[in-house]
Design a protein around this motif. Structure first.
Motif, mmCIF file in Angstrom:
data_model
loop_
_atom_site.group_PDB
_atom_site.id
_atom_site.type_symbol
_atom_site.label_atom_id
_atom_site.label_comp_id
_atom_site.label_asym_id
_atom_site.label_seq_id
_atom_site.Cartn_x
_atom_site.Cartn_y
_atom_site.Cartn_z
ATOM 1 N N ARG A 34 19.033 -14.158 90.218
ATOM 2 C CA ARG A 34 17.625 -13.767 90.028
ATOM 3 C C ARG A 34 17.173 -12.813 91.120
ATOM 4 O O ARG A 34 16.494 -11.815 90.843
ATOM 5 C CB ARG A 34 16.731 -15.014 90.006
ATOM 6 C CG ARG A 34 16.907 -15.866 88.763
ATOM 7 C CD ARG A 34 15.766 -16.846 88.608
ATOM 8 N NE ARG A 34 15.745 -17.867 89.643
ATOM 9 C CZ ARG A 34 16.397 -19.018 89.572
ATOM 10 N NH1 ARG A 34 17.150 -19.290 88.512
ATOM 11 N NH2 ARG A 34 16.304 -19.911 90.545
ATOM 12 N N ARG A 35 17.553 -13.116 92.365
ATOM 13 C CA ARG A 35 17.127 -12.251 93.477
ATOM 14 C C ARG A 35 17.680 -10.833 93.318
ATOM 15 O O ARG A 35 16.985 -9.844 93.588
ATOM 16 C CB ARG A 35 17.566 -12.853 94.809
ATOM 17 C CG ARG A 35 16.765 -14.077 95.229
ATOM 18 C CD ARG A 35 17.013 -14.435 96.682
ATOM 19 N NE ARG A 35 18.370 -14.882 96.937
ATOM 20 C CZ ARG A 35 18.773 -16.148 96.890
ATOM 21 N NH1 ARG A 35 17.899 -17.094 96.565
ATOM 22 N NH2 ARG A 35 20.024 -16.477 97.164
ATOM 23 N N GLN A 76 15.891 -9.027 90.389
ATOM 24 C CA GLN A 76 14.535 -8.657 90.795
ATOM 25 C C GLN A 76 14.549 -7.466 91.735
ATOM 26 O O GLN A 76 13.693 -6.581 91.657
ATOM 27 C CB GLN A 76 13.852 -9.863 91.457
ATOM 28 C CG GLN A 76 13.475 -10.947 90.458
ATOM 29 C CD GLN A 76 13.042 -12.252 91.085
ATOM 30 O OE1 GLN A 76 12.671 -13.187 90.387
ATOM 31 N NE2 GLN A 76 13.091 -12.347 92.411
ATOM 32 N N LYS A 136 10.898 -6.393 89.295
ATOM 33 C CA LYS A 136 10.083 -7.286 88.475
ATOM 34 C C LYS A 136 10.602 -8.712 88.605
ATOM 35 O O LYS A 136 11.815 -8.927 88.724
ATOM 36 C CB LYS A 136 10.126 -6.879 86.997
ATOM 37 C CG LYS A 136 9.447 -5.552 86.685
ATOM 38 C CD LYS A 136 9.572 -5.227 85.207
ATOM 39 C CE LYS A 136 8.870 -3.904 84.885
ATOM 40 N NZ LYS A 136 7.415 -3.997 85.069
ATOM 41 N N PRO A 137 9.703 -9.714 88.560
ATOM 42 C CA PRO A 137 10.164 -11.107 88.574
ATOM 43 C C PRO A 137 11.064 -11.386 87.378
ATOM 44 O O PRO A 137 10.926 -10.775 86.312
ATOM 45 C CB PRO A 137 8.863 -11.917 88.487
ATOM 46 C CG PRO A 137 7.784 -10.971 88.917
ATOM 47 C CD PRO A 137 8.241 -9.603 88.516
ATOM 48 N N GLU A 139 9.478 -12.023 84.007
ATOM 49 C CA GLU A 139 8.986 -10.829 83.309
ATOM 50 C C GLU A 139 10.145 -10.046 82.693
ATOM 51 O O GLU A 139 10.021 -9.489 81.602
ATOM 52 C CB GLU A 139 8.209 -9.955 84.290
ATOM 53 C CG GLU A 139 7.478 -8.800 83.640
ATOM 54 C CD GLU A 139 6.580 -8.062 84.617
ATOM 55 O OE1 GLU A 139 6.297 -6.884 84.366
ATOM 56 O OE2 GLU A 139 6.174 -8.678 85.614
ATOM 57 N N THR A 196 5.234 -11.571 99.312
ATOM 58 C CA THR A 196 6.160 -11.104 98.275
ATOM 59 C C THR A 196 7.106 -10.050 98.844
ATOM 60 O O THR A 196 6.642 -9.062 99.420
ATOM 61 C CB THR A 196 5.379 -10.482 97.098
ATOM 62 O OG1 THR A 196 4.396 -11.413 96.642
ATOM 63 C CG2 THR A 196 6.306 -10.121 95.963
ATOM 64 N N THR A 231 10.246 -6.690 94.896
ATOM 65 C CA THR A 231 9.647 -7.279 93.704
ATOM 66 C C THR A 231 8.221 -6.823 93.461
ATOM 67 O O THR A 231 7.631 -7.174 92.438
ATOM 68 C CB THR A 231 9.654 -8.825 93.795
ATOM 69 O OG1 THR A 231 8.856 -9.235 94.911
ATOM 70 C CG2 THR A 231 11.058 -9.348 93.972
#
Length: 434
Positions: A66-67, A70, A75-76, A79, A145, A149
């Motif tokens: 995921r990291r 992103q 984008k997260p 999303e 944040t 991202t």
């Protein structure tokens, strides 16, 4: 080819991949490269896995995957994997191909410069309200944040604000839009500083000051000068930092807003870098007094980097004091207070960068007393920061700890800490190949 499927895209990720018109194998190779840049060891993705994620057949991913995704697309993950909507304006066609952070930031700076040189002035109140809401949200989440991202959203909202200013506007609407343009430029300047790119950061501040002039807003003028002071401080130019902070004070004479205390605290940090303890004490005393009597301004209402609350005041004070041996007692006490002030992650003032820098200042202060074990303790959570959170400020400050540890040259624990610091800085945001 990823971009030649005749079927409508099923997810936002699939649309982003198609826009590149490249094979899934090529994009998977880019994923592996980005993982190495982020120091996500052993993380990779196959073309088949990427295709299944993009098609919506698979939604489960590891935290490391995921990291990386992103960071690649700004984008997260939620999303990226949501169903693609052709009417969704948050995925503009011109911005869907992923670019490096520096490329995005440079493009945004060029756009501001070109606009300021070619336009003199210039949507409905509802559209402006919606834009203001987006800018407020970005400002409020910026300090918690990681840059990769959030940068895409910042550039997208800047595009929309500048496009609105290209239209003929009522004077009131134009002032509101220029206000928002200035705020966005200021936040983008912070991004440039986080990436260790002071030249790009200063480009954004110059545009931001122009927008502040068009908005005729002294609070914005003072705030932009504060950002210029901030950038110069971290670029190793303390006299220029001092000059910008003092220039900003000329626009903050009405005493409204927390920018007043920020400029004074910025002066203190610059004086500390110049080794003037008396001026540091004086500036911090005035900053403390200004902080106590301040009246929040409209700019403060945006939160994040647009305001300067008590925790940030303590962080600035600790950073200034920690570099002066004669003020070691005050540095240790103030740094401990700053660390405590940032313990609640639900607090609106919480900032992972300021917390980490305060922890490093506490380590520096304890080293002044020869307390090696005490210095190691606040560094532990700093070492656990993800690479994309290790911004240029943190890298610079922890470098001071590395040098201070030279006094313990024969101690194995000190040498181990120095090695940890070197590993930490090699896998930091400014070190990523852009």
């Amino acid at each position: 080819m990823a971009g030649r499927d005749s079927q409508d895209p099923r997810t936002v990720l699939e649309q982003l991949l198609r826009a590149q018109d490249r094979t899934y194998e090529e994009i998977a190779a880019d994923f592996d490269k980005k993982a190495r840049q982020l120091d996500e060891r052993g993380v990779s993705i196959t073309a088949r896995h990427l295709r299944r994620l993009a098609s919506g057949e698979r939604v489960g991913t590891t935290p490391a995957t995921r990291r990386v995704l992103q960071a690649m697309f700004g984008k997260p993950i939620g999303e990226l994997l949501k169903a693609w909507d052709p009417d969704d304006a948050t995925v503009p066609a011109a911005a869907i191909a992923p670019q490096s952070d520096v490329e995005l930031l440079t493009m945004a700076a060029k756009k501001s410069r070109d606009f300021s040189l070619s336009k003199q002035v210039v949507t409905s109140p509802e559209v402006i309200d919606r834009l203001e809401g987006e800018v407020r949200e970005l400002a409020s989440v910026f300090q918690r944040t990681p840059v990769p991202t959030i940068l895409g959203r910042l550039v997208a909202v800047q595009d929309t604000v500048l496009a609105s200013l290209e239209l003929r506007q009522k004077p009131t609407n134009a002032r509101q839009l220029y206000f928002l343009a200035s705020v966005i430029s200021g936040i983008l300047a912070h991004v440039g500083n986080d990436l260790g790119k002071p030249t790009i950061a200063m480009d954004h501040t110059r545009s931001g000051f122009i927008w502040a002039e068009y908005a005729d807003h002294n609070g914005l003028r003072a705030w932009i000068r504060g950002i210029q002071s901030y950038v110069c401080f971290w670029a190793g130019r303390p006299r220029q930092s001092l000059s910008y902070a003092q220039s900003g004070a000329t626009f903050a004479q009405d005493g409204i807003g927390t920018t007043v205390s920020w400029l004074l605290a910025s002066e203190a940090r610059a004086w500390a870098a110049l080794g003037n303890a008396d001026e540091v004490r004086s500036a911090l005393r005035m900053a403390d007094e200004a902080n106590d009597r301040t009246t929040p301004s409209d700019l403060d209402g945006f939160g994040g980097p647009c305001t300067f609350g008590r925790p940030k005041h303590l962080y600035y004070s600790a950073r200034a004091l920690a570099t002066l041996p004669d003020l070691a007692d005050a540095a240790r006490d103030t740094a401990a207070l700053a660390v405590d002030a940032y313990q609640d992650q639900n607090d609106a003032d919480w900032d992972y960068n300021c917390l980490a820098d305060s922890q490093i200042s506490l380590a520096l202060a304890r080293l002044s007393f020869g307390d090696l074990d005490g210095a190691a303790e606040p560094l532990r959570p700093v070492f656990e920061l993800a690479p994309e959170q290790r911004v240029a400020d943190i890298v610079s400050t922890i470098g001071l700890v590395h040098r201070s540890l030279n006094q313990f040259a024969t101690d194995q624990h000190a040498r181990d800490l120095q090695e940890q610091i070197e590993v930490f800085t090699r896998a930091s945001l400014p070190q990523f190949p852009m």
